[in-house]
Design a protein around this motif. Structure first.
Motif, PDB file in Angstrom:
ATOM      1  N   TRP A  38       0.790  -1.550   0.275  1.00  0.00           N
ATOM      2  CA  TRP A  38      -0.027  -0.077   0.162  1.00  0.00           C
ATOM      3  C   TRP A  38       0.902   1.232  -0.027  1.00  0.00           C
ATOM      4  CZ3 TRP A  38      -3.896   2.222  -1.426  1.00  0.00           C
ATOM      5  CH2 TRP A  38      -4.499   3.379  -1.712  1.00  0.00           C
ATOM      6  N   ARG A  39       2.628   1.479   0.991  1.00  0.00           N
ATOM      7  CA  ARG A  39       2.420   1.893   0.626  1.00  0.00           C
ATOM      8  C   ARG A  39       3.301   2.506  -0.725  1.00  0.00           C
ATOM      9  NH1 ARG A  39       8.794   4.164   3.842  1.00  0.00           N
ATOM     10  NH2 ARG A  39       8.368   6.104   2.101  1.00  0.00           N
ATOM     11  N   TYR A  80       0.476   3.383  -3.101  1.00  0.00           N
ATOM     12  CA  TYR A  80       0.263   5.046  -2.967  1.00  0.00           C
ATOM     13  C   TYR A  80       0.928   5.768  -2.689  1.00  0.00           C
ATOM     14  CZ  TYR A  80      -1.867   8.818   0.728  1.00  0.00           C
ATOM     15  OH  TYR A  80      -2.201   9.917   1.029  1.00  0.00           O
ATOM     16  N   GLN A  81       2.886   6.147  -2.237  1.00  0.00           N
ATOM     17  CA  GLN A  81       3.304   6.852  -2.513  1.00  0.00           C
ATOM     18  C   GLN A  81       4.100   7.009  -3.900  1.00  0.00           C
ATOM     19  OE1 GLN A  81       5.712   6.969   1.378  1.00  0.00           O
ATOM     20  NE2 GLN A  81       4.275   9.092   1.822  1.00  0.00           N
ATOM     21  N   PHE A  82       4.634   5.589  -3.958  1.00  0.00           N
ATOM     22  CA  PHE A  82       5.356   5.251  -5.251  1.00  0.00           C
ATOM     23  C   PHE A  82       4.388   5.498  -6.664  1.00  0.00           C
ATOM     24  CE2 PHE A  82       7.248   4.590  -2.009  1.00  0.00           C
ATOM     25  CZ  PHE A  82       8.417   5.490  -2.120  1.00  0.00           C
ATOM     26  N   ALA A 104       2.909   5.779   6.127  1.00  0.00           N
ATOM     27  CA  ALA A 104       3.550   6.176   4.944  1.00  0.00           C
ATOM     28  C   ALA A 104       2.390   6.339   4.361  1.00  0.00           C
ATOM     29  CB  ALA A 104       4.462   5.016   4.237  1.00  0.00           C
ATOM     30  N   SER A 105       0.674   6.462   4.841  1.00  0.00           N
ATOM     31  CA  SER A 105       0.237   6.372   3.704  1.00  0.00           C
ATOM     32  C   SER A 105      -0.942   6.599   4.264  1.00  0.00           C
ATOM     33  CB  SER A 105      -0.020   4.892   3.046  1.00  0.00           C
ATOM     34  OG  SER A 105      -1.098   4.481   4.707  1.00  0.00           O
TER      35      SER A 105
END
Lengths: 249, 526
Positions: B324-325, B328-330, B387-388
């Motif tokens: 999910w990180r 979500y972030q990448f 981180a998400s």
């Protein structure tokens, strides 16, 4: 002789301090932040980030969550430092602004709490085994430097007064390149010498945390990777890539 | 062998009583080298070269490593800044679950960073070049490289330390960079790099080819039909509106697979047209663990290609923390922009966002009593927590899974403050450490979470813990028996959804209606 020495020292120290810090800021500014990596939950807007940074810079919000003792000593130290800096503006500005006049009575005693905060941090460094383990000689010396600055300053404020009118004349003279004699009392020379060292080492040491915190990607980025496309600057755009071939089934 | 291993009982006796109860207990006296013997297996050349790394350590490895460090320093503000600005205040020193579990000071976040920072100072800063011993700088040697390998593979990149750091220094960023440097000199880790190689070759971490996936999904369809009387599809490579990308453990492992059944039931009940992809049959992205943006992108691009090929409108990610990180972030950053998808939905979306949305719209019907035998708690997975995000406000990642659980389960209890939400403790197996060669570390790193669980088990009678991470689930099912729990006391969030959901036309719906009629009749009789 002494005046010349300190005048030159302060020109050099000031140049290194301003030039060095500006260079570091330029470096941080120009290093990419390739991904959106705030420590979440994080604000989703720039305004929210400004509020988060405000709480972080002035009130050490994260440190409060982390360790109350460090927080107390660090706040004592830094809040005092603010007052001290404001108070010291009187030696460089003529006429003296009202805010500096107002800060004067507090600023005098802030010297005490400043040293107290530094001593607290030093005690932790010496007596808490975990903190002792991570401390290099420079970490102790840095605190001793601050304690030295604070102590020599307190000596002048409370014990052995210096001719501050002459000190002010010296600094105004430095700024107008019209040098005036510096009073040669020991606490003053120690105080000014240590402050010059502080300015010189600033851009090469952990003191960079002061400008650095404003650049910390985990704190200063809004949490918006889904809303805003922020490509990695050193990777080719997505229409120029090759995909892995499909797998034989 | 450490003292603890030689004589575990004697060592346990020396510990104060709170060491066995307080989840946040840490040894006030660091034990240098206490976990130095815990080392994962390095990768063989066959698992280095496909990732673009040398198979053997080059002659000029030192030069290569320092050049890599210089390269990363120019590419990542986090790396450059974090190496410069740490003041060694000590706020992070007691925050890492591996320090709590091992007492090794190199597992204190700053202790771990300093392994690399000391070398950085030696070669990249004036004080380190001129006065190395004054500022704790040291030369890069083979011993240092070995030390990096040992301790940077004892970090799960969970970011707990970054919550407490006054400058937000995130050890995960340093660990990722260190692993990238190690890889650049042919010193990679077997587990992570073997898995990435499998993704490139087969499409997923487990190495399940399309025929195996197909038959697994068919089996699951039968199982659901036997259970509910409803034909719920688990489509593979079919044109659809929604592409579900989920960790491949969901096809294979317990309790993950029950979560996958849960997603399928939710999609069925909402009438969604969805599909899995055999090409992008993996949400996990282990390249994130080794800090390699190039490899991370290569894996992320699979999701992009699958979305284009299948003509979907939305991408939804299954239950997995680091995935999910990575998503979500990448995903957008590395494989975007996704302007060909429906702009009404965020890219990507989490399955919990989808389910919670459906619950709010009243599209799902539950019989919560199906979960009445469960007293539940929820483990916030580190990457989801720190981180998400889920939903449209900060902290939605804590509320949405809990909202779902409370909608399907009557007895829910949170673990103690300081061990949940943004302060959550890592399961002990994240960051690419979920390998048998690190079992001792995994147990020790998982012990703080296990102590937190024990507290709610004793206080409220909690008997199950739910999680939304494939790594957490595997890690807990492995270590829970060591702490007096059952290996099946860890559950998928969508497993609980699956237990309680009443599909239209199902056996469960009939039973429920009959029961309700009986109750009504009884009420009328009174």
């Amino acid at each position: 002789m002494l005046t010349t020495l300190f005048a030159l020292l302060y020109y050099v120290a000031f140049a290194i301090f301003v030039g060095g810090v500006a260079y570091r800021i330029w470096e941080y500014w120009n290093t990419p932040k390739p991904a959106n990596i705030p420590t979440t939950p994080a604000p989703t807007t720039r305004l929210g980030v400004a509020w988060r940074m405000f709480k972080e810079v002035l009130f050490f919000e994260s440190l409060w969550k982390g360790n109350k003792w460090i927080w107390i000593f660090a706040q004592l130290f830094h809040a005092s430092l603010w007052l001290i800096i404001i108070r010291h503006a009187r030696y460089f500005l003529d006429p003296v602004p009202t805010i500096v006049v107002l800060a004067q009575p507090f600023g005098k005693y802030a010297g005490l709490t400043f040293v107290l905060g530094a001593l607290g941090l030093l005690a932790r460094r010496m007596f808490v085994p975990r903190v002792r383990y991570i401390s290099a000689p420079s970490d102790y010396l840095m605190l001793l430097l601050f304690i030295g600055i604070g102590f020599s300053g307190l000596m002048m404020t409370f014990v052995n007064h210096t001719d501050i009118v002459a000190v002010k004349a010296f600094f105004l003279g430095l700024m107008t390149f019209n040098w005036q004699p510096l009073p040669s009392t020991l606490p003053l020379l120690v105080h000014l010498g240590l402050v010059a060292i502080w300015m010189i080492i600033f851009p090469f040491s952990k003191l960079l945390h002061a400008p650095g915190i404003f650049f910390s990607p985990t704190r200063n980025m809004p949490d918006n990777p889904r809303e805003k496309f922020q490509p990695v600057p050193w990777l080719p755009p997505v229409d120029q890539v090759e995909y892995d071939p499909p797998h034989g089934s | 062998m450490s003292e603890l291993e030689k004589n575990p009982e004697a060592a346990a006796e020396e510990l104060p009583p709170e060491a066995l109860e307080d989840p946040l207990y840490f040894d006030p006296e660091p034990k240098e080298g206490a976990s130095a013997h815990i080392r994962s297996f390095p990768a063989a050349p066959e698992f280095m070269e496909p990732l673009g790394y040398p198979g053997e350590r080059p002659e000029n490895w030192k030069e290569v490593a320092l050049n890599k460090m210089k390269d990363l320093r120019g590419k990542f503000r986090s790396f450059r800044l974090f190496l410069d600005i740490c003041v060694k205040c000590g706020a992070c020193t007691d925050k890492c679950h591996y320090y709590m579990g091992t007492a090794d000071p190199r597992n204190m976040p700053v202790g771990r960073q300093d392994l690399l920072r000391s070398v950085y100072r030696r070669y990249f800063t004036l004080p380190g070049k001129w006065f190395p011993s004054l500022v704790g700088a040291r030369d890069l040697t083979e011993e240092v490289l070995d030390e990096w390998y040992t301790y940077y593979f004892q970090c799960s990149e969970c970011r707990r330390c970054s919550v407490y750091c006054p400058y937000g220094i995130d050890t995960a960023e340093i660990t990722m960079a260190a692993r990238e440097i190690l890889d650049s000199v042919g010193y990679g880790m077997k587990y992570t790099n073997e898995i990435i190689t499998k993704v490139f070759k087969v499409g997923n971490n487990l190495g399940l080819p399309k025929p195996a996936l197909e038959s697994t999904l068919e089996d699951l369809e039968e199982e659901i039909e036997d259970d509910t009387g409803v034909k719920v599809r688990l489509p593979l490579d079919e044109p659809a509106d929604i592409l579900l990308v989920t960790p491949s453990a969901d096809f294979f492992a317990e309790p993950h697979i029950d979560g996958l059944i849960g997603y399928a039931k939710v999609f069925h009940a909402t009438g969604a047209k969805w599909t899995l992809s055999s090409y992008a049959s993996e949400a996990a992205n282990f390249a994130m663990f080794i800090g390699s943006y190039e490899n991370m992108r290569r894996i992320a691009l699979r999701i992009r290609k699958a979305a284009i090929d299948l003509g979907v409108k939305r991408i939804i990610i299954g239950e997995c923390g680091h995935a999910w990180r990575a998503a979500y972030q990448f995903l957008n950053t590395l494989a975007g922009p996704f302007d060909f998808l429906d702009p009404n939905y965020p890219v990507p979306q989490h399955i919990c966002e989808y389910t919670w949305d459906a619950i709010q719209k009243g599209q799902l019907k539950f019989d919560k009593s199906q979960n009445d035998w469960i007293k539940l708690t929820f483990h916030d997975s580190c990457n989801v927590a720190r981180a998400s995000r889920m939903g449209d406000y900060p902290g939605g990642q804590f509320d949405i899974p809990r909202n779902i659980l409370k909608a399907v389960c009557n007895h829910y209890y949170d673990m103690p403050e300081g061990t949940i939400k943004e302060e959550t403790l890592c399961c002990g197996g994240g960051g690419g450490l979920l390998t048998d060669d690190l079992m001792e570390l995994r147990k020790k790193g998982g012990s703080p979470r296990m102590k937190a669980l024990k507290q709610v088990a004793e206080e409220y009678g909690v008997n199950k813990m739910a999680a939304i991470c494939a790594i957490c689930k595997t890690q807990f099912s492995k270590i829970m028996p060591e702490f007096g729990f059952g290996m099946d006391d860890i559950m998928s969030v969508h497993q609980l959804v699956s237990n309680a959901i009443i599909l239209p036309g199902s056996e469960q719906e009939k039973e429920l209606m009959e029961q309700e009629e009986k109750e009504e009749a009884a009420d009328a009789a009174e």
